[in-house]
Design a protein around this motif. Structure first.
Motif, PDB file in Angstrom:
ATOM      1  N   ASN A  38      17.390 148.393-138.473  1.00 34.18           N
ATOM      2  CA  ASN A  38      18.809 148.525-138.775  1.00 34.18           C
ATOM      3  C   ASN A  38      19.689 148.257-137.561  1.00 34.18           C
ATOM      4  O   ASN A  38      20.900 148.388-137.618  1.00 34.18           O
ATOM      5  CB  ASN A  38      19.134 149.891-139.396  1.00 34.18           C
ATOM      6  N   GLU A  39      19.065 147.874-136.456  1.00 33.71           N
ATOM      7  CA  GLU A  39      19.812 147.491-135.261  1.00 33.71           C
ATOM      8  C   GLU A  39      18.922 146.585-134.406  1.00 33.71           C
ATOM      9  O   GLU A  39      17.745 146.878-134.201  1.00 33.71           O
ATOM     10  CB  GLU A  39      20.210 148.728-134.458  1.00 33.71           C
ATOM     11  N   ALA A  40      19.482 145.481-133.952  1.00 35.54           N
ATOM     12  CA  ALA A  40      18.728 144.552-133.110  1.00 35.54           C
ATOM     13  C   ALA A  40      19.681 143.900-132.115  1.00 35.54           C
ATOM     14  O   ALA A  40      20.805 143.545-132.465  1.00 35.54           O
ATOM     15  CB  ALA A  40      18.045 143.489-133.963  1.00 35.54           C
ATOM     16  N   SER A  88      15.952 144.306-128.110  1.00 38.32           N
ATOM     17  CA  SER A  88      15.844 145.717-128.492  1.00 38.32           C
ATOM     18  C   SER A  88      15.883 145.792-130.006  1.00 38.32           C
ATOM     19  O   SER A  88      16.812 145.267-130.634  1.00 38.32           O
ATOM     20  CB  SER A  88      17.001 146.532-127.913  1.00 38.32           C
ATOM     21  N   LEU A  89      14.876 146.427-130.589  1.00 36.90           N
ATOM     22  CA  LEU A  89      14.760 146.539-132.037  1.00 36.90           C
ATOM     23  C   LEU A  89      14.669 148.009-132.408  1.00 36.90           C
ATOM     24  O   LEU A  89      13.844 148.735-131.861  1.00 36.90           O
ATOM     25  CB  LEU A  89      13.511 145.804-132.527  1.00 36.90           C
ATOM     26  N   ASN A  90      15.509 148.444-133.344  1.00 37.81           N
ATOM     27  CA  ASN A  90      15.531 149.851-133.761  1.00 37.81           C
ATOM     28  C   ASN A  90      15.592 149.935-135.277  1.00 37.81           C
ATOM     29  O   ASN A  90      16.206 149.091-135.927  1.00 37.81           O
ATOM     30  CB  ASN A  90      16.753 150.551-133.170  1.00 37.81           C
ATOM     31  N   PHE A 149      16.792 131.826-132.475  1.00 38.84           N
ATOM     32  CA  PHE A 149      16.046 131.631-131.248  1.00 38.84           C
ATOM     33  C   PHE A 149      14.594 132.066-131.410  1.00 38.84           C
ATOM     34  O   PHE A 149      14.286 132.957-132.198  1.00 38.84           O
ATOM     35  CB  PHE A 149      16.690 132.439-130.115  1.00 38.84           C
ATOM     36  N   GLU A 150      13.723 131.452-130.612  1.00 38.75           N
ATOM     37  CA  GLU A 150      12.307 131.791-130.619  1.00 38.75           C
ATOM     38  C   GLU A 150      11.800 131.829-129.184  1.00 38.75           C
ATOM     39  O   GLU A 150      12.196 131.002-128.362  1.00 38.75           O
ATOM     40  CB  GLU A 150      11.533 130.751-131.415  1.00 38.75           C
ATOM     41  N   GLN A 151      10.902 132.792-128.908  1.00 39.18           N
ATOM     42  CA  GLN A 151      10.382 132.925-127.550  1.00 39.18           C
ATOM     43  C   GLN A 151       9.093 133.731-127.555  1.00 39.18           C
ATOM     44  O   GLN A 151       8.913 134.638-128.374  1.00 39.18           O
ATOM     45  CB  GLN A 151      11.424 133.641-126.675  1.00 39.18           C
ATOM     46  N   GLU A 152       8.206 133.393-126.617  1.00 41.10           N
ATOM     47  CA  GLU A 152       7.045 134.254-126.376  1.00 41.10           C
ATOM     48  C   GLU A 152       7.549 135.482-125.640  1.00 41.10           C
ATOM     49  O   GLU A 152       8.424 135.389-124.776  1.00 41.10           O
ATOM     50  CB  GLU A 152       5.987 133.547-125.542  1.00 41.10           C
ATOM     51  N   VAL A 153       7.006 136.650-125.977  1.00 41.77           N
ATOM     52  CA  VAL A 153       7.467 137.904-125.378  1.00 41.77           C
ATOM     53  C   VAL A 153       6.285 138.798-125.005  1.00 41.77           C
ATOM     54  O   VAL A 153       5.164 138.599-125.473  1.00 41.77           O
ATOM     55  CB  VAL A 153       8.400 138.687-126.347  1.00 41.77           C
ATOM     56  N   LYS A 154       6.582 139.778-124.188  1.00 44.16           N
ATOM     57  CA  LYS A 154       5.661 140.872-123.882  1.00 44.16           C
ATOM     58  C   LYS A 154       6.341 142.167-124.306  1.00 44.16           C
ATOM     59  O   LYS A 154       7.535 142.376-124.041  1.00 44.16           O
ATOM     60  CB  LYS A 154       5.346 140.949-122.384  1.00 44.16           C
ATOM     61  N   VAL A 155       5.599 143.046-124.969  1.00 41.71           N
ATOM     62  CA  VAL A 155       6.145 144.319-125.415  1.00 41.71           C
ATOM     63  C   VAL A 155       6.181 145.270-124.225  1.00 41.71           C
ATOM     64  O   VAL A 155       5.164 145.514-123.584  1.00 41.71           O
ATOM     65  CB  VAL A 155       5.298 144.923-126.559  1.00 41.71           C
ATOM     66  N   SER A 156       7.365 145.783-123.919  1.00 38.61           N
ATOM     67  CA  SER A 156       7.494 146.714-122.793  1.00 38.61           C
ATOM     68  C   SER A 156       7.610 148.161-123.251  1.00 38.61           C
ATOM     69  O   SER A 156       7.343 149.077-122.474  1.00 38.61           O
ATOM     70  CB  SER A 156       8.694 146.338-121.913  1.00 38.61           C
ATOM     71  N   ALA A 165      11.707 152.500-131.956  1.00 38.11           N
ATOM     72  CA  ALA A 165      12.530 151.770-130.986  1.00 38.11           C
ATOM     73  C   ALA A 165      11.574 150.885-130.182  1.00 38.11           C
ATOM     74  O   ALA A 165      10.618 151.376-129.584  1.00 38.11           O
ATOM     75  CB  ALA A 165      13.277 152.729-130.072  1.00 38.11           C
ATOM     76  N   ILE A 166      11.846 149.585-130.194  1.00 42.21           N
ATOM     77  CA  ILE A 166      10.953 148.610-129.581  1.00 42.21           C
ATOM     78  C   ILE A 166      11.735 147.787-128.565  1.00 42.21           C
ATOM     79  O   ILE A 166      12.849 147.346-128.854  1.00 42.21           O
ATOM     80  CB  ILE A 166      10.359 147.677-130.658  1.00 42.21           C
TER      81      ILE A 166
END
Length: 131
Positions: A26-28, A59-61, A97-104, A119-120
């Motif tokens: 519900n929030e990004a 940030s994904l919530n 947009f598209e991108q390779e990411v690392k989860v922190s 929360a990611i």
């Protein structure tokens, strides 16, 4: 033209080709930054800058959903196993947009009077591209 926030979609992939939606968000937020370097010299009246490295983070919530195996669970597993993850951030639900990411960060919280939430935080790893 304004866009309705409710149309935003965030998709993830473990192989960079087959993407699935991260449900119950519900929030990004997508943040893009450039590391600007001051390259001013003696005699300059104004600061002059040169952009160095660029950086993106997301940030994904939302609500925790352990049944979203190709979305939330894939993100958690990428963090646990330090495996590749790709994100698509689509403000209009179709392009973005598209991108390779690392989860922190992968955080699950709950309160007695509320819901179980997630929360990611993910950070870009390499170039970002338009999709």
């Amino acid at each position: 033209m304004a866009l309705a926030g409710r149309k935003l979609k965030v998709n993830v992939s473990t192989d960079g080709t087959s993407f699935s939606e991260v449900l119950q968000l519900n929030e990004a937020t997508m943040t893009n930054e450039g590391d600007n370097q001051d390259v001013s010299t003696f005699g300059s009246d104004f600061i002059q800058r040169l952009q160095g490295l660029k950086d993106s983070s997301y940030s994904l919530n939302g609500f925790y959903d352990p049944s979203n195996t190709a979305g939330q669970v894939a993100i958690r597993d990428a963090w646990l196993n330090n495996t590749p993850l790709y994100v698509q951030f689509l403000p209009d639900g179709e392009s973005g947009f598209e991108q390779e990411v690392k989860v922190s960060s992968y955080e699950v919280t709950a309160s007695a009077e509320g819901t179980v939430e997630v929360a990611i935080e993910v950070e870009g790893s390499g170039a970002i591209s338009a999709v």
